[in-house]
Write a protein that holds these residues in place. Structure first.
Motif, PDB file in Angstrom:
ATOM      1  N   GLY A 221       0.814  -1.207   0.000  1.00  0.00           N
ATOM      2  CA  GLY A 221       0.000   0.000   0.000  1.00  0.00           C
ATOM      3  C   GLY A 221       0.846   1.254   0.000  1.00  0.00           C
ATOM      4  N   LEU A 222       0.617   2.107  -0.982  1.00  0.00           N
ATOM      5  CA  LEU A 222       1.158   3.459  -1.009  1.00  0.00           C
ATOM      6  C   LEU A 222      -0.071   4.346  -1.018  1.00  0.00           C
ATOM      7  N   TRP A 223      -0.347   5.033   0.073  1.00  0.00           N
ATOM      8  CA  TRP A 223      -1.644   5.675   0.207  1.00  0.00           C
ATOM      9  C   TRP A 223      -1.539   7.095   0.746  1.00  0.00           C
ATOM     10  N   LEU A 224      -2.601   7.843   0.498  1.00  0.00           N
ATOM     11  CA  LEU A 224      -2.804   9.131   1.154  1.00  0.00           C
ATOM     12  C   LEU A 224      -4.293   9.284   1.433  1.00  0.00           C
ATOM     13  N   ASP A 225      -4.592   9.837   2.559  1.00  0.00           N
ATOM     14  CA  ASP A 225      -5.978  10.041   2.988  1.00  0.00           C
ATOM     15  C   ASP A 225      -6.183  11.524   3.246  1.00  0.00           C
ATOM     16  N   GLY A 226      -6.804  12.204   2.256  1.00  0.00           N
ATOM     17  CA  GLY A 226      -7.050  13.631   2.379  1.00  0.00           C
ATOM     18  C   GLY A 226      -8.518  13.924   2.621  1.00  0.00           C
ATOM     19  N   ARG A 227      -8.826  15.162   2.924  1.00  0.00           N
ATOM     20  CA  ARG A 227     -10.209  15.541   3.159  1.00  0.00           C
ATOM     21  C   ARG A 227     -11.000  15.614   1.866  1.00  0.00           C
ATOM     22  N   GLY A 228     -10.273  15.728   0.740  1.00  0.00           N
ATOM     23  CA  GLY A 228     -10.946  15.780  -0.560  1.00  0.00           C
ATOM     24  C   GLY A 228     -11.062  14.436  -1.231  1.00  0.00           C
ATOM     25  N   LEU A 229     -10.058  13.571  -1.007  1.00  0.00           N
ATOM     26  CA  LEU A 229     -10.104  12.232  -1.605  1.00  0.00           C
ATOM     27  C   LEU A 229      -9.113  11.320  -0.902  1.00  0.00           C
ATOM     28  N   SER A 230      -9.300  10.010  -1.115  1.00  0.00           N
ATOM     29  CA  SER A 230      -8.353   8.997  -0.665  1.00  0.00           C
ATOM     30  C   SER A 230      -7.810   8.291  -1.897  1.00  0.00           C
ATOM     31  N   ALA A 231      -6.543   7.964  -1.872  1.00  0.00           N
ATOM     32  CA  ALA A 231      -5.930   7.256  -2.994  1.00  0.00           C
ATOM     33  C   ALA A 231      -4.997   6.183  -2.456  1.00  0.00           C
ATOM     34  N   LYS A 232      -4.987   5.039  -3.148  1.00  0.00           N
ATOM     35  CA  LYS A 232      -4.130   3.931  -2.724  1.00  0.00           C
ATOM     36  C   LYS A 232      -3.570   3.225  -3.953  1.00  0.00           C
ATOM     37  N   LEU A 233      -2.260   2.979  -3.919  1.00  0.00           N
ATOM     38  CA  LEU A 233      -1.573   2.299  -5.009  1.00  0.00           C
ATOM     39  C   LEU A 233      -1.050   0.961  -4.494  1.00  0.00           C
ATOM     40  N   THR A 234      -1.392  -0.125  -5.165  1.00  0.00           N
ATOM     41  CA  THR A 234      -0.921  -1.460  -4.777  1.00  0.00           C
ATOM     42  C   THR A 234      -0.408  -2.194  -6.016  1.00  0.00           C
ATOM     43  N   GLY A 235       0.360  -3.248  -5.804  1.00  0.00           N
ATOM     44  CA  GLY A 235       0.826  -4.044  -6.941  1.00  0.00           C
ATOM     45  C   GLY A 235       2.285  -4.417  -6.836  1.00  0.00           C
ATOM     46  N   GLU A 236       2.938  -4.598  -7.992  1.00  0.00           N
ATOM     47  CA  GLU A 236       4.296  -5.111  -8.045  1.00  0.00           C
ATOM     48  C   GLU A 236       5.190  -4.224  -8.910  1.00  0.00           C
TER      49      GLU A 236
END
Length: 295
Positions: A221-236
């Motif tokens: 998980g490479l993630w950020l949790d903001g008040r406008g949106l959440s984003a998460k990057l997973t994989g290889e």
């Protein structure tokens, strides 16, 4: 009885002699090593370091390299760059490495490490062995803007992060280990990508969990949790040398929320990957140097 006492005294003398002999041998080895370390030209040490990093696709440069007593090296303005592109990966204002004598006396051979990057500090150690070396690092107060690899990718932020890196590096084999990074509060105005302000709002939580094995970086998980949106990057990431040529097989998930909900135009650059009213999923392929978004 007297013979027994004489025998005990003789044994004590023998043991004392062995201890003194061992102490003299250790002292002699330390004195020899100290002398050898200070006799060997710095140019040879520098060339060996650069050759080792060159095998990993990295180029090392520094403003100055000096010795520090008793078994240490100290360098100013050190830069690690990708050999293929010449782009800087990271730059240290100051970097130090020295033999950890306290650990050596306990029979544990370690090289202590310390580096300063802007207001951030990296500490750790390297434990060489017959079959490989174990690297442990801890970073505190590292600022995104001080990492050239991030700014080269167009990521600009005034935020900072802490984290740990553990890597086991065996000769001729891919490294294995873990990476754990965690970022603190980042204000909305400081979050930009490729010069554009991202509509994420203030970020309260961000981080990276990754495991490296079998010549792959498994991004849990490479993630950020903001008040406008959440984003998460997973994989290889299939690791190659140079690293920029490493292939990607990843998924980016974006969930708008708060004031951004209903403002899909702000995410027009990934609108083709919209799966629901407030959910986007993008497959990321290509390479580290040239990522490609696809379905």
């Amino acid at each position: 009885m007297q013979n027994t006492g004489t025998g005990l005294t003789s044994n004590r003398r023998t043991i004392l002699g062995m201890v003194l002999a061992a102490a003299l041998i250790v002292f002699g080895l330390l004195l020899f090593s100290l002398t050898a370390f200070h006799i060997v030209p710095l140019g040879i040490i520098e060339d060996r370091l650069k050759a080792g990093l060159g095998e990993k696709g990295l180029h090392l440069s520094e403003e100055s390299l000096t010795r520090s007593f008793p078994f240490g090296l100290k360098a100013q303005n050190v830069a690690l760059s990708a050999s293929a592109t010449g782009k800087q990966v990271i730059r240290f204002d100051e970097a130090q490495a020295w033999l950890a004598l306290a650990d050596l006396l306990r029979g544990d051979f370690k090289i202590a490490l310390r580096a300063r990057v802007g207001n951030g500090l990296i500490t750790g150690d390297l434990s060489p062995g017959f079959n490989g070396a174990l690297l442990n690092l801890e970073a505190v107060g590292m600022e995104f803007k001080d990492i050239p690899a991030l700014t080269n990718a167009g990521i600009n932020s005034n935020g900072s992060f802490n984290g740990t890196v553990t890597l086991y590096m065996a000769g001729g084999a891919c490294p294995s280990g873990t990476i754990r990074l965690r970022g603190g509060h980042i204000s909305e105005e400081s979050v930009r990508f490729a010069g554009l302000k991202l509509p994420v709002g203030d970020i309260d939580d961000a981080g990276l969990n990754a495991e490296i094995r079998d010549c792959k970086a498994l991004i849990e998980g490479l993630w950020l949790d903001g008040r406008g949106l959440s984003a998460k990057l997973t994989g290889e990431v299939f690791i190659k040398t140079p690293f920029e040529t490493s292939q990607l097989n990843m998924t980016l998930e974006v969930t708008p929320k708060g004031d951004l909900t209903g403002k899909a135009w702000m995410l027009a650059f990934i609108n083709a990957f919209r799966k629901a009213s407030n959910y986007y999923s993008v497959h990321i392929g290509g390479t580290v140097a040239n990522p490609v978004a696809g379905r």
